[in-house]
Design a protein around this motif. Structure first.
Motif, mmCIF file in Angstrom:
data_model
loop_
_atom_site.group_PDB
_atom_site.id
_atom_site.type_symbol
_atom_site.label_atom_id
_atom_site.label_comp_id
_atom_site.label_asym_id
_atom_site.label_seq_id
_atom_site.Cartn_x
_atom_site.Cartn_y
_atom_site.Cartn_z
ATOM 1 N N SER A 68 6.089 1.120 -1.473
ATOM 2 C CA SER A 68 6.051 0.530 -2.866
ATOM 3 C C SER A 68 6.820 -0.650 -2.893
ATOM 4 N N GLY A 69 6.972 -1.529 -4.026
ATOM 5 C CA GLY A 69 7.833 -2.735 -4.239
ATOM 6 C C GLY A 69 6.998 -4.108 -3.387
ATOM 7 N N ARG A 70 7.758 -5.012 -3.561
ATOM 8 C CA ARG A 70 7.126 -6.299 -2.790
ATOM 9 C C ARG A 70 7.332 -6.317 -1.346
ATOM 10 N N GLU A 71 8.031 -5.460 -0.639
ATOM 11 C CA GLU A 71 8.286 -5.668 0.636
ATOM 12 C C GLU A 71 7.980 -4.034 1.471
ATOM 13 N N PRO A 72 6.770 -3.779 1.170
ATOM 14 C CA PRO A 72 6.408 -2.200 1.883
ATOM 15 C C PRO A 72 6.676 -2.133 3.342
ATOM 16 N N LYS B 46 1.569 -2.380 6.660
ATOM 17 C CA LYS B 46 0.803 -3.156 6.069
ATOM 18 C C LYS B 46 -0.198 -2.127 5.123
ATOM 19 N N ASP C 158 1.295 4.973 -9.131
ATOM 20 C CA ASP C 158 2.093 3.849 -8.436
ATOM 21 C C ASP C 158 0.850 2.482 -8.233
ATOM 22 N N SER D 199 1.498 -0.252 -7.351
ATOM 23 C CA SER D 199 2.085 -1.189 -6.293
ATOM 24 C C SER D 199 1.850 -0.689 -4.972
ATOM 25 N N ARG E 13 -2.640 -0.558 -1.339
ATOM 26 C CA ARG E 13 -2.159 -0.491 0.270
ATOM 27 C C ARG E 13 -2.423 0.665 0.861
#
Length: 522
Positions: A107-111, A114, A135, A137, A141
């Motif tokens: 999660s978040g901007r920087e998992p 990839k 979730d 975010s 992914r």
């Protein structure tokens, strides 16, 4: 479990063993299929928990995993370095703690990775799936979200375990009834047994041993363990009819569920096959044997690990033979090998130079020589160790008393004579002998009689408790008068003091090869 056809499944799929099925599914169905196609590298990270790593290691080697493009294997609960350019495969149990860790990773901007491919080892609860899907975010992914339904542990080609070490205590102790531990243990076992059939795509008739249900006696909660387990397994398997593609809609094989009360003797008595002796007398870690090889430099010996498993043809040939027969055959094999192999013949020459032709023959024979010599010498060493232990610890005398008790040929006198003449015998051996005696002669193992026998064997009070706890496995209490402070009734019916009968039409070729378990695979 028995399939309706020994060579193939009942709905036309070629027969494969447990380990092969697990390996194929893990490597091909899971690892090979997991790729986003747009990653900079074809290499992937594999993340597992403490249970799934055991599932994987039971069937696959590290080289198998790396061959499928996995460059790194990680523990989900350990701190990990971010690898944002690489895809990741999660092979995990569908439990809350794992989902929390997964969402934290992705999660978040920087998992950390990839693209994530999630494979659950068993059926996932709907609330956990919803938690992932909610979730926003994380959702883009996710490359895959699947239930593998593979959570059993093959220990050889035709055997698996559920790896539930606390099952006996959780389900049969005096505190087990209506406990959370009982329910948790039953749930774990039923799920893992069910995943065997999910992997094989077999839909079984589920049979179980029902004690105390004929109305003659009141069934205890221990009597109902096979019933409850059978019901839980059935409920899990029937769900596969709608959740797994091409799963059979009608029964294709049989599953028989019994408990230890069917045969309390088998895990206690010394069995004399090569396999049984290896696991009983040697310090094995599972099926792993550690051999110490002398170092040519004279320093500490090298330690080499060998797995006594199906890939070893010598093990397959010897494992079910009597230890004496196995020892004879190994000796014959070694002599035959040394007489026929060119490299062995040339190495045995006394002095003299080797011709070019001799050297050529030796080089050609060396690969086969080294491989076969290693396997043969390994088993010759193992058999030698076992025979030394048998001789040094007087196991033949013990084995004779054990088997004579079980077949009704010995009694109290023989047990007392053995204990008096073998005061230095291992505590474990004496305990096992008395356990057998208590099952064969329950009416004689009461009160002062039991105490005196324990004192003669020099066994501590906790061993008395262990013998007493065997009563918890025996099953329904039947009405019978009890005398003395302690009474152990493994069978309330009047009977001949023999728990086995000699097989008709069979002769005992080897000494101490008389015993057989109640339930045998045929």
């Amino acid at each position: 479990m028995s399939c309706t056809d020994s060579d193939s499944s009942s709905h036309g799929v070629e027969y494969r063993n447990f380990r092969q099925i697990s390996r194929d599914r893990l490597l091909h169905e899971m690892l090979r299929s997991s790729s986003s196609g747009d990653s900079r590298s074809s290499w992937k990270v594999l993340i597992m928990d403490k249970v799934t790593v055991k599932v994987m290691s039971a069937s696959c080697k590290m080289t198998d995993i790396t061959d499928q493009g996995v460059s790194l294997v990680e523990d989900i609960f350990k701190r990990r370095q971010p690898m944002p350019s690489m895809d990741v495969i999660y092979f995990i149990q569908p439990i809350k703690e794992n989902i929390i860790m997964f969402l934290s990773d992705m999660s978040g901007r920087e998992p950390l990775y990839k693209k994530a491919f999630i494979f659950f080892s068993s059926s996932a609860p709907k609330d956990l799936i919803s938690r992932i899907k909610n979730d926003m975010s994380v959702l883009p992914r996710i490359g895959a979200l699947r239930e593998m339904n593979l959570e059993y542990f093959p220990i050889e080609s035709q055997a698996f375990i559920t790896d539930n070490d606390r099952a006996l205590e959780d389900m049969y102790s005096q505190l087990a009834e209506n406990s959370r531990q009982f329910d948790a243990s039953l749930n774990t076992m039923s799920i893992r047994i069910a995943t065997v059939f999910a992997s094989m795509k077999e839909f079984p008739f589920v049979w179980y041993r029902a004690r105390g249900m004929d109305g003659s006696t009141a069934a205890t909660f221990r009597d109902l363990v096979p019933v409850k387990l059978a019901s839980a397994v059935w409920n899990s398997i029937t769900m596969y009819k709608t959740t797994i593609a091409n799963f059979p809609q009608t029964e294709t094989c049989d599953l028989l569920i019994v408990d230890r009360s069917l045969d309390l003797i088998a895990p206690i008595i010394h069995e004399w096959t090569y396999d049984a002796m290896c696991h009983d007398l040697l310090d094995l870690e599972g099926n792993k044997y550690v051999q110490e090889v002398p170092n040519k430099s004279g320093s500490e010996p090298q330690r080499k690990e060998f797995l006594l498993e199906d890939h070893d043809p010598v093990w397959l040939e010897m494992r079910h033979l009597h230890i004496a027969e196995a020892s004879e055959k190994l000796s014959d094999k070694m002599q035959n090998f040394m007489s026929k192999n060119k490299a062995a013949q040339l190495q045995q020459r006394d002095g003299g130079e080797l011709s070019t032709r001799d050297i050529q023959k030796m080089v050609q024979a060396l690969p086969t020589y080294n491989e076969q010599m290693e396997k043969l010498s390994l088993h010759v060493e193992i058999a030698g160790k076992i025979n030394t232990i048998i001789r040094d610890e007087g196991l033949r005398d013990l084995g004779q008393v054990e088997q004579d008790l079980v077949f009704g040929d010995s009694g109290t006198k023989e047990v007392i004579n053995f204990l008096r003449s073998h005061q230095d015998a291992r505590t474990e051996y004496k305990l096992r002998l008395i356990m057998i005696y208590a099952m064969v002669y329950p009416e004689k193992f009461e009160g002062d009689k039991a105490t005196k026998l324990m004192q003669l064997a020099k066994l501590p009070p906790e061993d008395m408790k262990a013998i007493q706890n065997m009563k918890l496995l025996e099953g329904s209490n039947k009405k019978k008068k009890h005398h003395g402070a302690f009474s152990l009734k493994f069978d309330s019916q009047k009977r001949n003091h023999a728990l086995r009968k000699d097989r008709t039409g069979e002769e005992e070729t080897w000494q101490l090869f008389r015993f057989y378990p109640v339930l045998e695979v045929t």
